[in-house]
Scaffold this active site. Structure first.
Site, PDB file in Angstrom:
ATOM      1  N   TRP A   1       0.843  -1.213   0.000  1.00 38.27           N
ATOM      2  CA  TRP A   1       0.000   0.000   0.000  1.00 38.27           C
ATOM      3  C   TRP A   1       0.870   1.252   0.000  1.00 38.27           C
ATOM      4  O   TRP A   1       0.477   2.279  -0.558  1.00 38.27           O
ATOM      5  CB  TRP A   1      -0.970  -0.018   1.171  1.00 38.27           C
TER       6      TRP A   1
ATOM      7  N   TYR B   1       7.481  -0.913   8.257  1.00 36.84           N
ATOM      8  CA  TYR B   1       8.923  -0.728   8.183  1.00 36.84           C
ATOM      9  C   TYR B   1       9.365  -0.114   6.853  1.00 36.84           C
ATOM     10  O   TYR B   1      10.118  -0.717   6.099  1.00 36.84           O
ATOM     11  CB  TYR B   1       9.634  -2.049   8.498  1.00 36.84           C
ATOM     12  N   HIS B   2       8.865   1.075   6.607  1.00 36.03           N
ATOM     13  CA  HIS B   2       9.302   1.901   5.479  1.00 36.03           C
ATOM     14  C   HIS B   2       9.328   3.306   6.072  1.00 36.03           C
ATOM     15  O   HIS B   2       8.300   3.769   6.601  1.00 36.03           O
ATOM     16  CB  HIS B   2       8.303   1.803   4.326  1.00 36.03           C
TER      17      HIS B   2
ATOM     18  N   HIS C   1       8.103   7.278  14.792  1.00 34.57           N
ATOM     19  CA  HIS C   1       7.749   6.264  15.776  1.00 34.57           C
ATOM     20  C   HIS C   1       8.828   5.195  15.846  1.00 34.57           C
ATOM     21  O   HIS C   1       9.394   4.821  14.821  1.00 34.57           O
ATOM     22  CB  HIS C   1       6.446   5.542  15.369  1.00 34.57           C
TER      23      HIS C   1
ATOM     24  N   HIS D   1       8.950   6.766   7.522  1.00 33.99           N
ATOM     25  CA  HIS D   1       7.935   7.811   7.393  1.00 33.99           C
ATOM     26  C   HIS D   1       7.998   8.706   8.621  1.00 33.99           C
ATOM     27  O   HIS D   1       8.449   8.305   9.683  1.00 33.99           O
ATOM     28  CB  HIS D   1       6.539   7.198   7.214  1.00 33.99           C
ATOM     29  N   VAL D   2       7.550   9.943   8.412  1.00 41.82           N
ATOM     30  CA  VAL D   2       7.615  10.954   9.464  1.00 41.82           C
ATOM     31  C   VAL D   2       6.207  11.487   9.715  1.00 41.82           C
ATOM     32  O   VAL D   2       5.454  11.741   8.769  1.00 41.82           O
ATOM     33  CB  VAL D   2       8.572  12.106   9.051  1.00 41.82           C
ATOM     34  N   HIS D   3       5.851  11.658  10.988  1.00 40.67           N
ATOM     35  CA  HIS D   3       4.526  12.139  11.376  1.00 40.67           C
ATOM     36  C   HIS D   3       4.552  13.651  11.573  1.00 40.67           C
ATOM     37  O   HIS D   3       5.446  14.165  12.255  1.00 40.67           O
ATOM     38  CB  HIS D   3       4.071  11.476  12.681  1.00 40.67           C
TER      39      HIS D   3
END
Lengths: 300, 300
Positions: free
Chosen positions: A138, A237-238, A231, A240-242
């Protein structure tokens, strides 16, 4: 057009064939419920969440609702209010077909705090991640514009430094109060915070800088109103930043799981292998596959 | 009976005459909104809160609602759901007449994230703290057993390494779910995280170790269920450590303000002056005295 109407009708009632098996969890505080069940013979999870109350609908709620008095005491009174349905929507999320993992993910579970040393990561966590080979299809769909392309707020297409910024599923985009966006890197080989070294500083700085600028441009929300973090463990496990709004008590922004991007950048500046060598704490649910691995290693 | 019907009609529409002045605060996560306004010439506060989703209404919600597809990606789809009003009530609380104090109580103060460099601390924050000379007499009262002595859960009386452990005021001690204790150091000259160097490692390790042991002994709660952290900025400038239950969404445990004690210890181990030299982020409310000092220095 009869077909059009039938199609719309079918869409409206998609949940009417859902057969509940069990409630996985719910939150009275957040007004959410996670339900496991079936559509015909397919396993599914349905998540309902009431939507935030919007300021721009207040006057209509006040005038068009019906009220029943509940309690009256001195200057305080409480009412049960029934609002017109279009002013009081819920958000329904359907996961179908749902795997065992989805069901487990949404099930309420006690957590323990794990203190994962660098050695624990190599001998317990990393082999577990590799063996599981969690699907991030996805994510690739988003990066390749095969899905959600109309939701992309900003993209830097650079293969090493670039990323896609889009609203998190949890955000309905109706108000800024709970703004929640995710920056997903085009770089495909960074699993998590643990993989980061000083060589990734240009990537991290690029995400921080351009992410903040894009949010200012699209939402008029300045950087000083943002909480920008990673997190650990991540839910996929790719890298990414929140990006969430400061003051919004976003799920997963607690100190036990979140790492401010500015701290990550500073730490890598002063120690290129900071995240490869540190003991990192994180909450681990008893039903997480990783839990039993830590347990077997005598670490819990 | 005409009067009866009129009375019911009037009750149903009690909010229809409410004139909104301003939204005091709202929570997208909790689906609440606090509104200040007037009924005729009387000041009032109206609080709306969506109700939790009840398991016993699920099947009716699924069959009797209308849905509109929002997003579809792979196995995930989200819908906007409109439920029949009786299955989707709100709770309305009216405070009327409301005093100035009610209005202030419900008012949210906006915060901004400050990135305080080591220089900012020396030139802005430290002078502000010193000039304010915030009273910590209540802390000394606890340390000297002049107050709250019956609330003390554990004490290590050592003047340099010792501390007093007691329940935070926010915890009613009725259940472990929201366990919240504070360890206050006997050492009186450590204002905050900023003052910590590697010379304080024995103190920090002592608090971590004995604090965890005392909580296990008194509450049967093991260390793996605890979140142990410091605040920066703290709410008072005498070093103290927070112990809260993992899974309890304690106020102030967000990544923008909390620092895990295990991380603090590790960071001081590898860099004795970590907290003296770093840029530290923290949220600052617009009505905090420090805010204007950062503003005047052109930092906001």
């Amino acid at each position: 057009d009869g077909r059009g109407e039938n199609r719309e009708q079918a869409e409206k009632n998609v949940l009417s064939t859902f057969q509940t098996t069990t409630v996985l969890s719910d939150s009275a505080r957040e007004k959410t419920i996670f339900v496991h069940g079936k559509f015909a013979d397919q396993n599914a999870v349905v998540i309902l969440e009431k939507t935030p109350i919007r300021e721009d609908t207040l006057s209509e709620i006040f005038t068009a609702s019906t009220l029943k008095l509940d309690i009256k005491n001195d200057i305080y009174s409480t009412y049960r209010l029934q609002a017109p349905p279009h002013l009081n929507e819920m958000k329904a999320t359907v996961v179908c077909p749902a795997t065992e993992k989805h069901v487990t993910k949404y099930q309420r579970q006690e957590s323990v705090l794990v203190e994962e040393t660098a050695e624990d990561y190599q001998s317990i966590t990393l082999p577990f991640i590799q063996k599981q080979s969690f699907s991030v299809q996805w994510v690739y769909n988003i990066l390749e514009k095969k899905a959600e392309s109309e939701r992309i707020v900003f993209e830097d297409p650079h293969p090493k430094l670039g990323f896609v910024l889009l609203p998190d599923f949890k955000w309905d985009q109706k108000q800024l109060e709970n703004l929640y966006l995710i920056a997903i890197t085009h770089h495909r080989n960074i699993k998590s915070l643990r993989d980061l070294t000083s060589e990734h500083l240009p990537l991290l700085q690029n995400i921080f800088q351009k992410g903040k600028e894009a949010i200012l441009q699209h939402y008029s929300l300045p950087a000083s109103k943002l909480r920008v973090y990673l997190h650990y463990q991540p839910s996929y496990y790719h890298l990414h930043v929140h990006f969430t709004k400061l003051g919004y008590d976003a799920p997963g922004c607690g100190v036990e799981r979140a790492h401010l991007l500015t701290d990550v950048i500073q730490n890598l500046h002063s120690d290129p292998h900071y995240y490869k060598t540190r003991t990192l704490s994180f909450p681990l649910r008893a039903d997480d596959g990783l839990f039993s691995h830590f347990q077997e290693a005598g670490k819990l």
